[in-house]
Design a protein around this motif. Structure first.
Motif, PDB file in Angstrom:
ATOM      1  N   GLY A   1       0.791  -1.227   0.000  1.00 22.09           N
ATOM      2  CA  GLY A   1       0.000   0.000   0.000  1.00 22.09           C
ATOM      3  C   GLY A   1       0.823   1.276   0.000  1.00 22.09           C
ATOM      4  O   GLY A   1       2.015   1.262  -0.269  1.00 22.09           O
ATOM      5  N   PHE A   2       0.128   2.385   0.323  1.00 21.49           N
ATOM      6  CA  PHE A   2       0.757   3.711   0.240  1.00 21.49           C
ATOM      7  C   PHE A   2       1.188   4.235   1.610  1.00 21.49           C
ATOM      8  O   PHE A   2       0.502   4.035   2.607  1.00 21.49           O
ATOM      9  CB  PHE A   2      -0.254   4.721  -0.325  1.00 21.49           C
ATOM     10  N   THR A   3       2.309   4.951   1.596  1.00 25.49           N
ATOM     11  CA  THR A   3       2.695   5.788   2.741  1.00 25.49           C
ATOM     12  C   THR A   3       2.976   7.154   2.155  1.00 25.49           C
ATOM     13  O   THR A   3       3.531   7.261   1.049  1.00 25.49           O
ATOM     14  CB  THR A   3       3.957   5.236   3.429  1.00 25.49           C
ATOM     15  N   ILE A   4       2.608   8.196   2.881  1.00 28.42           N
ATOM     16  CA  ILE A   4       2.913   9.542   2.375  1.00 28.42           C
ATOM     17  C   ILE A   4       3.571  10.364   3.488  1.00 28.42           C
ATOM     18  O   ILE A   4       3.128  10.338   4.630  1.00 28.42           O
ATOM     19  CB  ILE A   4       1.641  10.221   1.795  1.00 28.42           C
ATOM     20  N   ILE A   5       4.676  11.009   3.122  1.00 27.51           N
ATOM     21  CA  ILE A   5       5.367  11.889   4.073  1.00 27.51           C
ATOM     22  C   ILE A   5       4.984  13.316   3.682  1.00 27.51           C
ATOM     23  O   ILE A   5       5.295  13.774   2.579  1.00 27.51           O
ATOM     24  CB  ILE A   5       6.899  11.696   4.004  1.00 27.51           C
ATOM     25  N   LYS A   6       4.285  14.003   4.578  1.00 32.33           N
ATOM     26  CA  LYS A   6       3.727  15.325   4.255  1.00 32.33           C
ATOM     27  C   LYS A   6       4.541  16.456   4.894  1.00 32.33           C
ATOM     28  O   LYS A   6       5.060  16.311   6.002  1.00 32.33           O
ATOM     29  CB  LYS A   6       2.291  15.442   4.798  1.00 32.33           C
ATOM     30  N   ASN A   7       4.624  17.558   4.167  1.00 30.27           N
ATOM     31  CA  ASN A   7       5.065  18.864   4.694  1.00 30.27           C
ATOM     32  C   ASN A   7       6.534  18.949   5.102  1.00 30.27           C
ATOM     33  O   ASN A   7       6.912  19.830   5.879  1.00 30.27           O
ATOM     34  CB  ASN A   7       4.205  19.283   5.912  1.00 30.27           C
ATOM     35  N   GLY A   8       7.355  18.023   4.635  1.00 32.28           N
ATOM     36  CA  GLY A   8       8.768  18.073   5.019  1.00 32.28           C
ATOM     37  C   GLY A   8       9.610  18.835   4.011  1.00 32.28           C
ATOM     38  O   GLY A   8       9.126  19.308   2.975  1.00 32.28           O
ATOM     39  N   THR A   9      10.893  18.971   4.316  1.00 29.95           N
ATOM     40  CA  THR A   9      11.854  19.534   3.367  1.00 29.95           C
ATOM     41  C   THR A   9      12.731  18.386   2.871  1.00 29.95           C
ATOM     42  O   THR A   9      13.451  17.767   3.664  1.00 29.95           O
ATOM     43  CB  THR A   9      12.731  20.610   4.046  1.00 29.95           C
ATOM     44  N   VAL A  10      12.611  18.101   1.587  1.00 30.45           N
ATOM     45  CA  VAL A  10      13.422  17.023   1.006  1.00 30.45           C
ATOM     46  C   VAL A  10      14.848  17.550   0.813  1.00 30.45           C
ATOM     47  O   VAL A  10      15.046  18.653   0.291  1.00 30.45           O
ATOM     48  CB  VAL A  10      12.819  16.577  -0.347  1.00 30.45           C
TER      49      VAL A  10
END
Ligand code: URP
Ligand code: ZN
Ligand code: ZN
Length: 489
Positions: free
Chosen positions: A2-11
């Motif tokens: 399935g999916f995981t999402i990492i939100k609002n970070g600085t890559v």
């Protein structure tokens, strides 16, 4: 999965940093974009105020390494768990062939069996070359072309065990060149070291403070010689664990002559200095805990190494993790030459680079990612799959919280050793969440239930890494033209 999402970070990659969400599907990075809608059923990780970086790769470690009398205290399980706690998601260990056990390929099979069963995170293999003959040459070919082992370490030290003659080194380097493999060297002059050790022991200087009987110029002589041999073979070279300014000067001289030499420095040599050997308040054991080769150096060398990092003169940072317990160090009670060599650092490598590099203003965050992850991946031909936050890469990710302090200590480290040479050092920032191929292995700075032996996978590598061998064919053509002229004359 399935999916995981990492939100609002600085890559943070090795070339850039930017605000973005990162979507992960089935262990791979599926999308990197300013705003990604959360897919139904996805696991959401909020990275507000945090840095989303590719997991570290430590390309210089020794786990479950047997030296005849005993093995390192860290096996692949404890070693890889320690790595994860420092945000390092893959590593490259060394096969050490032993004539009594069999061929290099036999040794490879032995290493694979142990590491596959034990490792929690992904790993690759280099191979040491303790002897070189016809069978070795065949085995190296098999290792490179069939088994994914494309880098070979050569020892100019450890006389009587691993040390090779210059004749064998050039033969092996020439063979590496044919195979597109990357030779590495342990550059210390083993003959000088043995003579100095004998002299010290004869004078009753038997304690661990005598370990620096392997001074900086004994290292730089071997470094210069290795560069000369590599140039003669026309092969690229990695000089492992450089500790001093004379060695890096030797590498620079070689580079200026057009040779492709890469410089590895290890975290411990950037964090500690030789005062650990000479402080009169330290006990025998305390000093013995710092025995590694090459040894810790004077502060002027530590500062010079940092200067070279600032000047982009260092290509990769490893740990040389090689962990011995207090009880094992006791083996050299009456003779410092019997103290097993090596220090732990697989967890601390990234943390040291963050604190002494980024927090000290010597490294940008992109520079940090470059030295602990991206560039080692390029040199050892793993870049793209590892070492970058980009679509298609493995979701090996370290989410770094710059606002959370972390104190290095034997009480909390992942290694099994019963002490830490970094005890009490405070790091301003740490990897709070760490994932391997999309699975969270560290959450809130603690290992999760997913961090189990056998989760890690072997990473076979291909020869002729573009970052190492690319365009070398032009230099070869030039050399061949010159040789043709010589034949005519
Ligand atoms: O002391 C050290 N570094 N032991 C590990 C083996 C090596 O030479 O890298
Ligand atoms: Zn070495
Ligand atoms: Zn090593």
């Amino acid at each position: 999965m399935g999916f995981t999402i990492i939100k609002n970070g600085t890559v943070v990659n090795s070339d850039n940093e930017f605000k973005a969400d990162v979507l992960i599907e089935d262990g791979k990075i599926a999308q990197v974009a300013e705003t990604i809608a959360v897919p139904e059923g996805a696991t959401v990780i909020d990275a507000t105020g945090k840095f989303v970086m590719p997991g570290g790769i430590d390309t210089h470690v020794h786990l479950d390494m047997n030296i005849g009398v005993f093995s390192t205290i860290d096996d692949y399980t404890s070693g890889s768990r320690a790595a994860l706690l420092g945000g390092t998601t893959s590593y490259i260990d060394f096969i050490n062939p032993d004539r009594e056990i069999g061929t290099f390929v036999d040794a490879y099979n032995d290493w694979r069996a142990r590491a596959d069963a034990q490792t929690v995170t992904d790993y690759g293999l280099h191979c040491s070359v303790p002897w070189f003959d016809e069978q070795t040459a065949k085995d190296m070919e098999t290792l490179v072309n069939e088994l994914g082992v494309c880098s070979f370490k050569h020892f100019l030290a450890y006389k009587g065990r691993l040390q090779l003659s210059d004749e064998d080194i050039i033969a092996s380097f020439q063979h590496c060149k044919r195979l597109g493999a990357l030779p590495q060297v342990h550059a210390e002059n083993g003959d000088i070291i043995v003579a100095m050790q004998k002299d010290f022991l004869a004078r009753g200087l038997t304690g661990p403070a005598s370990h620096p009987t392997r001074p900086a110029h004994v290292e730089s002589e071997a470094c210069e010689r290795a560069c000369t041999i590599a140039a003669a073979a026309g092969v690229p070279l990695v000089v492992a664990h450089n500790t001093n300014k004379f060695s890096i000067d030797a590498i620079e001289r070689s580079r200026k002559r057009g040779n492709r030499v890469f410089t590895e420095v290890c975290g411990i040599h950037l964090a500690l200095d030789e005062s650990r050997y000479f402080d009169p308040d330290r006990t025998w054991l305390d000093v013995a805990h710092h025995v590694l080769s090459p040894p810790l150096r004077a502060r002027e060398h530590v500062d010079a190494l940092w200067g070279h990092i600032v000047n982009n003169n260092v290509d990769l940072v490893g740990s040389d993790h090689c962990s011995w317990s207090t009880a094992q160090r006791q083996r050299g009670r009456d003779d410092f030459t019997l103290i097993p060599n090596g220090c732990a650092g697989i967890q601390e490598r990234t943390l040291i680079m963050w604190e002494e590099g980024v927090m000290a203003g010597r490294l940008t965050r992109t520079g940090f990612v470059n030295l602990v992850s991206a560039n080692p991946c390029r040199l050892y031909n793993l870049y793209g799959k590892k070492g970058v936050i980009a679509v298609g890469a493995d979701a090996d990710i370290s989410i770094w919280n710059p606002a959370r302090d972390y104190t290095l200590s034997a009480q909390t480290h992942g290694s099994k050793i019963d002490y830490s040479v970094f005890e009490g050092k405070v790091i301003h920032g740490c990897p709070e969440t760490v994932m391997v191929r999309g699975t969270v292995m560290v959450d809130d700075c603690k290992l999760t239930e997913a961090a189990v032996p056998g989760f890690g996978q072997y990473m076979p590598r291909k020869p002729f890494a573009p970052a190492v061998y690319g365009t070398l064919e032009f230099a070869d053509r030039k050399r061949e033209d010159m040789e043709k002229r010589l034949v005519r004359n």
